[in-house]
Each structure stands twice: as structure tokens, then as C-alpha cells.
Design an enzyme around this catalytic site. Structure first.
Site, PDB file in Angstrom:
ATOM      1  N   HIS A  56       8.798  -2.346 -11.566  1.00  0.00           N
ATOM      2  CA  HIS A  56       8.041  -1.525 -11.009  1.00  0.00           C
ATOM      3  C   HIS A  56       8.081  -0.534 -10.049  1.00  0.00           C
ATOM      4  O   HIS A  56       8.579   0.031 -10.229  1.00  0.00           O
ATOM      5  CB  HIS A  56       6.939  -2.933  -9.668  1.00  0.00           C
ATOM      6  CG  HIS A  56       6.929  -4.240 -10.225  1.00  0.00           C
ATOM      7  ND1 HIS A  56       5.784  -4.839  -9.621  1.00  0.00           N
ATOM      8  CD2 HIS A  56       7.466  -5.215 -11.310  1.00  0.00           C
ATOM      9  CE1 HIS A  56       5.802  -6.206  -9.597  1.00  0.00           C
ATOM     10  NE2 HIS A  56       6.909  -6.254 -10.785  1.00  0.00           N
ATOM     11  N   GLU A  58       6.555   1.359  -8.505  1.00  0.00           N
ATOM     12  CA  GLU A  58       6.862   1.363  -7.127  1.00  0.00           C
ATOM     13  C   GLU A  58       8.325   1.169  -5.958  1.00  0.00           C
ATOM     14  O   GLU A  58       8.920   1.868  -6.011  1.00  0.00           O
ATOM     15  CB  GLU A  58       5.788   0.358  -5.802  1.00  0.00           C
ATOM     16  CG  GLU A  58       4.599   0.579  -5.799  1.00  0.00           C
ATOM     17  CD  GLU A  58       3.795  -0.531  -7.129  1.00  0.00           C
ATOM     18  OE1 GLU A  58       2.600  -0.734  -6.936  1.00  0.00           O
ATOM     19  OE2 GLU A  58       4.661  -0.478  -7.924  1.00  0.00           O
ATOM     20  N   CYS A  86       2.105  -5.276  -5.210  1.00  0.00           N
ATOM     21  CA  CYS A  86       2.536  -6.898  -5.266  1.00  0.00           C
ATOM     22  C   CYS A  86       3.212  -7.205  -3.669  1.00  0.00           C
ATOM     23  O   CYS A  86       3.933  -6.266  -3.223  1.00  0.00           O
ATOM     24  CB  CYS A  86       3.067  -8.008  -6.190  1.00  0.00           C
ATOM     25  SG  CYS A  86       4.970  -6.902  -6.319  1.00  0.00           S
ATOM     26  N   CYS A  89       6.703  -5.610  -4.631  1.00  0.00           N
ATOM     27  CA  CYS A  89       7.014  -3.748  -3.965  1.00  0.00           C
ATOM     28  C   CYS A  89       6.484  -3.266  -2.293  1.00  0.00           C
ATOM     29  O   CYS A  89       6.849  -2.613  -1.692  1.00  0.00           O
ATOM     30  CB  CYS A  89       5.409  -3.273  -4.725  1.00  0.00           C
ATOM     31  SG  CYS A  89       6.232  -3.659  -6.293  1.00  0.00           S
TER      32      CYS A  89
END
Length: 163
Positions: A56, A58, A86, A89
Site C-alpha cells: 500500500h 503508506e 486502512c 496502514c
């Protein structure tokens, strides 16, 4: 942070990164980590491009910042991200000791275009979460390795780096 570079600028950069990443076979997510002394590190979502469900934006930004800075501790840093992080993250930001998270679109905006993380948020609040993914402790039989052995070894290691 200098007076010429604002939080809005970093957030706008995260959105621009996300948009460019879509055109580079990536997901529509971008992130910028800014350290207390103003250094910036970028990340984009490469989940499908690299077949890595943890890639992801992040997490990628955290990895980039930590690698470049030579540390796992990003205390004092702010994470700017194009979309609400999410749970993975958020947990990664907590582990990295990031001080603040600032996002643009929220989880509902993401869900409206097919990125629905609701089941993951609900997992942690749901008493019936085993239906989604059972997680259980298994007791080992006598003669198996001591489950505390890794921790005991860690505690006796003079060269350990606490985190």
C-alpha cells in the site's frame, strides 16, 4: 516545516502521486511522509504491480523513509495520504511511531469506487470475526519447543535493538 511548504502541499502531492500511479499500473493511492526536519519520502500503491498485498502507498512510503533514514523509528513525522489509511496502514504507522496522519479522501469515497475496506475495519470490532478469518492459539504438546524460547533468547541478547 517551512512556511512555503504546507500540509496542503504535501496532501496535494499525495493525490498527484496516486493519479500518476494509476497510469503506471498501480492503485489509486499515494503517500508522503515528512520528517520533523522537513525531509519528504514518497510511496505509491504497488499491490497489483508487484503482487504484494502489503505494498500500500503508506507502507511503501514508510519503507522508503526508514530505508533512506536508516531507522525504523519515524517519531516526529507526519504521514500525508491521498486516502484514509486502512487498518494495516494505520498499524504500520503506529509501529513506525509516526506522530500524525493526514488524509484526503475517506474510506467511504474509496468504497464508492470498489476499494471497500469495511470488512477489515469491522473485523477488529466484530465478536464474530472468526467467520472472516479464524485466528486461534494452539497449545503445543509436551516435548515441542518452548513457546517462550524466542522471547527468552531475545531478553538475554546483549546486541538486541529494542523497538
Amino acid at each position: 516545516m517551512s512556511t512555503t511548504v504546507t500540509a496542503e502541499t504535501f496532501l496535494a502531492t499525495s493525490i498527484e502521486l496516486a493519479t500518476a500511479n494509476v497510469l503506471n499500473s498501480g492503485g489509486p493511492f499515494g503517500a508522503v511522509i515528512v520528517t520533523a526536519d522537513g525531509r519528504a519520502f514518497e510511496g505509491v500503491n504497488r499491490v497489483t504491480a508487484s503482487n504484494d498485498p502489503t505494498a500500500h502507498a503508506e507502507v511503501t512510503a514508510i519503507r522508503n523513509a526508514c530505508r533512506e533514514l536508516g531507522t525504523f523509528d519515524l517519531s516526529g513525522a507526519t504521514l500525508y495520504t491521498s486516502c484514509e489509511p486502512c487498518p494495516m496502514c494505520l498499524a504500520s504507522a503506529l509501529w513506525a511511531r509516526i506522530d500524525n496522519v493526514v488524509f484526503a479522501a475517506d474510506r467511504h469515497d474509496a468504497a464508492s469506487v470498489g476499494f471497500d475496506d469495511a470488512v477489515f475495519y469491522e473485523y477488529f470490532d466484530n465478536k464474530d470475526r472468526d467467520r472472516l478469518m479464524p485466528v486461534r492459539k494452539l497449545s503445543l504438546s509436551e516435548g515441542a519447543p518452548d513457546i517462550l524460547q524466542p522471547f527468552n533468547t531475545w531478553n538475554t541478547l546483549d546486541s538486541r535493538i529494542d523497538y
